[in-house]
Design a protein around this motif. Structure first.
Motif, short mmCIF file in Angstrom:
data_model
loop_
_atom_site.label_atom_id
_atom_site.label_comp_id
_atom_site.label_asym_id
_atom_site.label_seq_id
_atom_site.Cartn_x
_atom_site.Cartn_y
_atom_site.Cartn_z
N ALA A 279 40.13 55.62 33.56
CA ALA A 279 40.56 56.61 34.56
C ALA A 279 40.99 55.96 35.87
CB ALA A 279 39.41 57.59 34.83
N MET A 280 40.84 54.65 35.99
CA MET A 280 41.08 53.98 37.26
C MET A 280 42.52 54.11 37.76
SD MET A 280 38.64 50.68 36.53
CE MET A 280 39.32 49.68 37.83
N PRO A 281 43.57 53.94 36.91
CA PRO A 281 44.93 54.11 37.44
C PRO A 281 45.17 55.49 38.05
CG PRO A 281 44.99 53.02 35.32
CD PRO A 281 43.58 53.50 35.51
N ALA A 282 44.72 56.53 37.38
CA ALA A 282 44.91 57.89 37.90
C ALA A 282 44.12 58.09 39.19
CB ALA A 282 44.47 58.91 36.86
N GLU A 283 42.91 57.53 39.26
CA GLU A 283 42.11 57.67 40.46
C GLU A 283 42.76 56.96 41.64
OE1 GLU A 283 37.65 58.13 38.51
OE2 GLU A 283 38.44 56.14 38.94
N GLU A 284 43.35 55.79 41.42
CA GLU A 284 44.01 55.08 42.50
C GLU A 284 45.24 55.86 42.98
OE1 GLU A 284 43.02 52.60 44.18
OE2 GLU A 284 41.28 52.08 42.96
#
Length: 378
Positions: free
Chosen positions: A118-123
């Protein structure tokens, strides 16, 4: 920033990602502690928690590879931004933070370890949120936000404008002082020339800034007058505009129309809302104070411009010229290093580049001054 740079080894990339997350978490925590609005403070703390979780992800990768996790200490850029936020308010650092988040928002998209998380979307979500917060920045730092309009137009960033304003003063007066030094005039003449250059440059910058901000205020005032007249004369069309704005922000059609109906019923509230949402104008500020912008521009330019002149208060001849050049070079390097707060480049590279450019300009004026001085028999 360094996320996703292909030339790095896996460990170097993991450490770079980890450091970015540690820096972001520290800055968000500090903003949460400093923010007076409890809702915004909670947003910053939740952002910090997310960045901490991301840092933990990269710590796990480092440990799994048998590597050592570095000390959890924020970098100097982050510490500087926190210090500025403590001194001048959280809103002043938001544009810089927004620039960094936007530049870094897709850094995890192509990295194999983070691509499926989920990190790309969170960034990307963080970047959108910061863009919204910085675009709606309040009155803190509003006067600084109008400094050096030609710089701010490119960046929207008051901190960058302040640094570049001092850089203008230093570079222009360093070149001027080296030019008259090349003409081999007396130390008193160089001192007077340097001070005249400081006052002329700072005065010119201040006047230009006053005209720029005052013109913007007058234009904003005129736009508000037109908007107020339209609210009185064609309220149905203005209500429709408000509804469309709220729909664009995510409300469904019925909720947007109901909210617009309530807003337009109160003319002052409607004007305030349309000014902010449609025109992008804060009716309470109208772009800040022209006098404050001019005065601060004068001071910032003078801070940079005084450095090449200072040695001539105490020294003469070659020692004064060497001291002036040395002080100016140190100032140019410091400004170049400070600029990396916004660009994310290495301090040595940026500072060195600034020194090379400044030294080249000063050397040129020195040679020209030497030629002119010889030609006129100074």
């Amino acid at each position: 920033m360094t996320r996703g740079r292909p030339e790095l080894s896996d460990r170097e990339r993991h450490v770079a990602n980890w450091r970015d997350e540690i820096d972001s978490a520290a800055l968000y925590r500090a903003l949460g502690d400093l923010e007076s609005d409890p809702r915004l403070a909670d947003v910053y703390r939740r952002l910090a928690a997310t960045e901490e979780r991301h840092a933990g992800f990269w710590e796990g990768k480092l440990r799994a590879a048998g590597g050592r996790v570095p000390e959890r200490r924020p970098g100097w850029r982050t510490r500087l931004l926190i210090a500025v936020a403590r001194r001048f308010g959280t809103q002043l650092v938001l544009p810089t933070l927004n620039d960094l988040e936007r530049a870094d928002s897709r850094g995890y998209d192509e990295q194999p370890e983070s691509r499926a998380t989920a990190m790309p979307a969170e960034e990307r979500s963080h970047a959108r949120l910061l863009a919204s917060l910085s675009g709606g920045a309040g009155v803190e730092g509003a006067s600084l936000g109008r400094l050096e309009g030609r710089h701010r137009a490119a960046s929207g960033n008051a901190l960058r404008a302040a640094v570049l304003g001092a850089n203008d003063g230093l570079l222009s007066n360093f070149s001027l002082v080296m030019g008259v030094t090349g003409a081999q005039v007396s130390a008193d003449t160089i001192l007077v020339t340097g001070l005249a250059g400081l006052l002329a440059g700072a005065g010119s910058m201040a006047m230009g800034e006053w005209i720029s901000v005052q013109s913007a205020r007058e234009l904003a005032g005129h736009q508000l007058e037109i908007e107020a007249r339209e609210i009185e004369e064609i309220p149905d069309e203005e209500r429709e505009e408000l509804a469309l704005i709220y729909e664009a922000k995510g409300l469904d059609r019925e909720a947007a129309r109901a909210l617009a109906e309530r807003q337009i019923a109160d003319r002052s509230t409607a004007l305030d809302t349309l000014a902010r949402e449609e025109l992008g104008i804060d009716p309470d500020e109208l772009g800040g104070s022209a006098a404050v912008a001019a005065g601060t521009s004068f001071v910032l330019f003078s801070i940079g411009a005084i450095l090449p002149v200072l040695p001539y208060f105490f020294l003469n001849g070659t020692p004064a010229a060497i001291a002036s050049a040395g002080l100016s070079v140190a100032g140019l390097f410091s400004i170049g290093a400070l600029i990396t707060v916004f660009t994310g480049r290495g301090a040595l590279f940026s500072g060195g580049r600034q020194v090379v450019i400044g030294a080249a300009a000063a050397a040129l004026t020195y040679v020209v001054g030497r030629l002119i001085g010889g030609a006129v028999g100074v």
